[in-house]
Scaffold this active site. Structure first.
Site, PDB file in Angstrom:
ATOM      1  CG  HIS A   1     -17.930  65.457 -10.294  1.00 47.12           C
ATOM      2  ND1 HIS A   1     -18.499  66.684 -10.077  1.00 47.12           N
ATOM      3  CD2 HIS A   1     -17.947  64.827  -9.070  1.00 47.12           C
ATOM      4  CE1 HIS A   1     -18.836  66.804  -8.802  1.00 47.12           C
ATOM      5  NE2 HIS A   1     -18.515  65.695  -8.179  1.00 47.12           N
TER       6      HIS A   1
ATOM      7  CG  HIS B   1     -14.900  67.118  -5.574  1.00 46.42           C
ATOM      8  ND1 HIS B   1     -14.826  66.301  -4.482  1.00 46.42           N
ATOM      9  CD2 HIS B   1     -16.180  67.038  -6.020  1.00 46.42           C
ATOM     10  CE1 HIS B   1     -16.010  65.739  -4.282  1.00 46.42           C
ATOM     11  NE2 HIS B   1     -16.847  66.166  -5.197  1.00 46.42           N
TER      12      HIS B   1
ATOM     13  CD  GLU C   1     -18.331  69.782  -5.338  1.00 45.00           C
ATOM     14  OE1 GLU C   1     -18.438  69.655  -6.567  1.00 45.00           O
ATOM     15  OE2 GLU C   1     -18.939  69.044  -4.550  1.00 45.00           O
TER      16      GLU C   1
HETATM   17  C1  GLA Z   1     -20.014  65.371  -5.505  1.00 47.85           C
HETATM   18  C2  GLA Z   1     -21.367  64.834  -5.555  1.00 47.85           C
HETATM   19  C3  GLA Z   1     -21.521  63.699  -4.596  1.00 47.85           C
HETATM   20  C4  GLA Z   1     -20.469  62.662  -4.823  1.00 47.85           C
HETATM   21  C5  GLA Z   1     -19.117  63.297  -4.779  1.00 47.85           C
HETATM   22  C6  GLA Z   1     -18.028  62.327  -5.120  1.00 47.85           C
HETATM   23  O1  GLA Z   1     -19.775  66.237  -4.489  1.00 47.85           O
HETATM   24  O2  GLA Z   1     -22.345  65.814  -5.348  1.00 47.85           O
HETATM   25  O3  GLA Z   1     -22.778  63.123  -4.747  1.00 47.85           O
HETATM   26  O4  GLA Z   1     -20.657  62.060  -6.062  1.00 47.85           O
HETATM   27  O5  GLA Z   1     -19.028  64.371  -5.655  1.00 47.85           O
HETATM   28  O6  GLA Z   1     -18.121  61.151  -4.393  1.00 47.85           O
END
Ligand code: GLA
Length: 388
Positions: A132, A206, A344
């Site tokens: 991210h 997200h 997402e």
């Molecule tokens: C994303 C990732 C997860 C986790 C979340 C945040 O969706 O795929 O593994 O890291 O973000 O907690």
């Protein structure tokens, strides 16, 4: 007419007092303060409302959806996203709640990728991998509000310019995030980016959804449909192996609405064990580049239904497996597994290192676009959300 909603004025005439508490009387948009961070920086928010009583607040920290009020089948508006009541709590507990994630949403193996023969090293923040956008991704920066407009659709445009080299990425990247809410119960989120050097981009939202709002009902009872006949299996570090695997006959087949809880503990499936549940990218059916249904979630308790449309090739489905009761969110509520799910729309994880995946490359002169629509209704088709 409005996929389950109808204008407030009409519903009030029909005698529903419930709707009086629902907020927006017509499409409207405003800008307001969302408090001050411990370091003194001011956080602002844009609030968009529509005739159906949907109300969304987006704050400049992370261009994040802080709250999203949607009426249930009885017309009660409830907040269907997790988050915090104050901006400072988002800084203290970074969990990407509602946030814009980028420059590259999801994982890049070991934080390395190559472009035109040059290797780039990104910040690593997830068991040796890049996640991210790195240590200070788009979720952790303050965005500007460029405009807020009341006309239907009510619209707010946020922007952020990421300097060349930020978190290791090449190119100065100018990004906009446009949120618009129409009177047809659709929230549209559109990310656009341009660069001055060849680079990679993958931006998504997200939000952690629980369509039952604050009632405490588990998302494990939500029925999920995902329009995908393949997904990208991962290794133990949640990096795709490169394979596109058929969902047929597995815990990943959501082509018919299925309760999330039905197979989330299916330990016979190594992929479920690796993800501690679902934390996987689905390769959406239908041509990428055209808006099509990606997923649909329905909550039997509240009657709320949300459909996600996107033109992106992939959809990450994360079942909130890392919510471990260490964080208290809005109203002091402790967040635990089963409290939310994340969907997402995006490119596939680790796309820059997987030649077989759709490309994440962005060159100067081109515009990156990722659009997603969240369409709301209830399970009483033809009945307004406010009247039983
Ligand atoms: C994303 C990732 C997860 C986790 C979340 C945040 O969706 O795929 O593994 O890291 O973000 O907690």
């Amino acid at each position: 007419m409005l996929r389950g909603f109808r204008p407030l004025a009409t519903a009030l005439l029909a005698g529903s007092a419930l709707l009086l508490t629902m907020g927006a009387a017509a499409a409207d948009a405003k800008r307001e303060s969302f408090g001050t961070l411990a370091d003194g920086r001011q956080v602002e928010a844009a609030v968009l409302g529509n005739k159906a009583g949907i109300r969304v607040k987006i704050m400049t920290l992370g261009a994040a959806i802080q709250s999203l009020l949607v009426p249930d089948r009885s017309g009660h508006a409830g907040d269907i996203v997790l988050g915090f009541d104050s901006a400072q709590e988002y800084v203290q507990n970074p969990s990407y709640f509602g946030a814009t994630v980028g420059r590259f949403a999801n994982r890049i193996a070991k934080g390395h990728f190559s472009l035109d023969g040059k290797t780039f090293t990104l910040a690593t923040n997830d068991r040796g991998n890049h996640l991210h956008g790195g240590l200070k991704g788009f979720d952790k920066v303050l965005w500007s509000i460029d405009s807020v407009k009341s006309a239907s659709p009510a619209t707010a445009v946020f922007s952020y310019t990421s300097p060349d080299g930020e978190e290791g990425y090449p190119g100065t990247l100018h990004v906009t995030a446009t949120y618009s809410l129409d009177d047809d119960a659709t929230l549209r989120v559109e990310f656009k980016a341009t660069t001055d050097k060849s680079t990679i981009v993958n931006i998504s939202n997200h939000s952690y959804f629980n369509l039952s709002a604050e009632t405490g009902a588990s998302v494990l009872n939500h029925l999920l449909l995902v329009n995908a006949s393949k997904y990208t299996p991962v290794d133990a570090g949640l990096i795709p192996t490169g394979e596109l695997r058929a969902v047929q006959g597995t815990a990943f087949d959501f082509r018919k609405p299925t309760a999330i809880g039905a197979r989330v503990r299916d330990g016979h499936d190594q992929q479920i064990r690796y993800g501690r549940g679902y934390d996987h990218n689905f390769a959406l059916d239908g041509a990428a580049g055209k808006m099509r249904l990606a997923a649909r979630i329905a909550d039997p308790s509240s009657g709320r239904i949300m459909e996600i449309f996107t033109a992106a090739p992939g959809l990450q489905f994360y079942s909130g497996n890392f919510l471990d009761a260490t964080i208290s969110g809005k109203g002091g509520r402790v967040y635990r597994e089963g409290d939310a799910l994340v969907l997402e729309p995006q490119l596939f994880p680790d796309a820059p290192n997987q030649p077989g995946f759709p490309s994440a490359r962005l060159d100067p002169g081109k515009t990156y676009v990722n659009t997603m629509e969240y369409r709301f209704s209830t399970d009483k088709p033809g009945r307004p959300a406010g009247v039983q």
